[in-house]
Design an enzyme around this catalytic site. Structure first.
Site, PDB file in Angstrom:
ATOM      1  N   LYS A 278       0.382   4.068   7.046  1.00 24.09           N
ATOM      2  CA  LYS A 278      -0.278   4.978   6.103  1.00 24.09           C
ATOM      3  C   LYS A 278       0.220   6.403   6.310  1.00 24.09           C
ATOM      4  O   LYS A 278       0.890   6.698   7.287  1.00 24.09           O
ATOM      5  CB  LYS A 278      -1.801   4.956   6.339  1.00 24.09           C
ATOM      6  CG  LYS A 278      -2.492   3.632   6.001  1.00 24.09           C
ATOM      7  CD  LYS A 278      -2.620   3.423   4.515  1.00 24.09           C
ATOM      8  CE  LYS A 278      -3.319   2.087   4.205  1.00 24.09           C
ATOM      9  NZ  LYS A 278      -2.571   0.913   4.698  1.00 24.09           N
TER      10      LYS A 278
ATOM     11  N   SER B  17       0.814  -1.209   0.000  1.00 23.88           N
ATOM     12  CA  SER B  17       0.000   0.000   0.000  1.00 23.88           C
ATOM     13  C   SER B  17       0.853   1.266   0.000  1.00 23.88           C
ATOM     14  O   SER B  17       0.366   2.332  -0.341  1.00 23.88           O
ATOM     15  CB  SER B  17      -0.949   0.002   1.202  1.00 23.88           C
ATOM     16  OG  SER B  17      -0.247   0.184   2.396  1.00 23.88           O
TER      17      SER B  17
END
EC number: 3.4.21.88
Lengths: 226, 226
Positions: free
Chosen positions: A177, A140
């Site tokens: 993230k 990601s």
DNA sequence: GAACATACTGTATACTTAACCACTTATCGA
DNA sequence: TCGATAAGTGGTTAAGTATACAGTATGTTC
């Protein structure tokens, strides 16, 4: 340091050392159980955990025969094994940053059982200092060069700023993230167009910040590069 | 004895020895396959059988990591492996890996005046061992997570295989690319769609291979992360 | 040109192993 | 007497692992 080994724990430890010397690889739980006369491999498992707590062995999770003796030089370990009784059990066997692999749901990241191994790099190599290295899963964050299997150096803190790369715990899952906050609304952005941002309303959902990313290491211990 | 090992068999054997030294236990078929780039564990299995036929290892059936090196003295095993590998150039006596910044045209990479600083990480942290860290310029390898400013751990060797990330010197410029060779035609691929591959005809152009990339470090010394 | 070895890919299966859960017994110090 | 720790039994499950089978491709040998 920690307490000395009990007699039984010493037996288990001796058997590991003997097996290493004799066969060149560590025993399984079942082999320990058989040698020591346990009827259940679980007895061996718990002894191993006790030995790890006391710092005399290291267990590599989810790996068959994943037991390591502290000596840095494994060949030395074998020599020691052949002859001697473990004399200096209190020797700290790890220096450097702990490498965290899988993180079990609901348990703190830095629990001993998450520690895969240690990376011999001082915490101060990174700024702010790294507290541990987290093995990254998934792609990601690939657009900023954080790939699967990479070790993310993490500085433990709950105080993060917009735009920082954070290690967050969402629904008991640890994730990496980019962080952005507007009031009680937090957005966690992936750095990969195939992933959608995650929206969290702090009024209804809980979000735990475990730290910020301060560095990346790739390629240690045989991991491929490319 | 029997015939000498083939090159590939030697690679497998070296990997076993290395794993034993590094982790204290032998590798699995899958680990061998991954390290050597096989897509099937069966390739490793067949190499192991060949090694056993030639008498350099023993396989314990139905046993995880059931590989034994014959030498009673483990040190001998290491020597064998070491001598099978080409001689290493120089072993740095200082602690840590030198960090190479700009490389002046026409001068050797490891010249003292190129060394910015040292990174306190043992050469053996990477496999094969790193000889220095090269500060990466440009984004030509960004798709595999090598960004501008990253430190690329480099193992000095001229013997590279297709698909490896190499440090090459082309027209006195040092560059990092993925290597591919067909006869006297070498192609250096960038890992970034905005860059075109570089074609070199070894009959008319010179190409010096400085080494292969074995790892990446990002974030040391205040460098930002993202 | 057939026979054979090397060096793989790909798939499948059964055994090996780590790791978890629930529970019991005994010892020791507070 | 309570709680904590040590030391187990017994069983389950999922992941790790060895190994077989069926192919492909490329050499080398006789």
């Amino acid at each position: 340091m920690s307490r000395p080994l009990t007699a039984r724990q010493q037996h288990v430890f001796d058997f590991i050392v003997k097996t290493m010397g004799e066969f060149g690889y560590p025993p399984t739980r079942a082999e320990i159980a058989k040698a020591l006369g346990f009827r259940s491999p679980n007895a061996a498992e718990e002894h191993l955990r006790a030995l790890e707590r006391k710092g005399v062995i290291r267990i590599i999770r989810n790996t068959s025969r994943g037991i390591r003796l502290p000596n840095q030089e494994p060949q030395e370990a074998l020599d020691t094994a052949a002859s001697a009784v473990p004399a200096n059990l209190e020797t700290p066997l790890h220096t450097g940053l702990p490498v965290i692999g899988e993180v079990a749901a609901g348990s703190p990241i830095l629990a001993a059982e998450h520690i895969d191994r240690y990376c011999p790099l001082p915490a101060e190599y990174f700024t702010p200092k790294a507290d541990y290295l987290l093995r990254v899963r998934g792609l990601s964050m690939k657009d900023i060069g954080i790939l699967e299997g990479d070790l993310l150096a993490v500085h433990r803190t709950e105080r993060v700023r917009d735009g920082q790369i954070v290690v967050a715990r969402l629904d008991d899952e640890v994730t990496v993230k980019r962080f952005k906050r507007q009031g009680h609304q937090v957005t966690l952005y992936a750095e990969n167009s195939e992933f959608d941002p995650i929206e969290i309303d702090l009024r209804s959902q809980s979000l735990d910040i475990e730290g910020v990313g301060v560095g990346v290491i790739r390629g240690g211990n045989g991991q491929a590069l490319g």
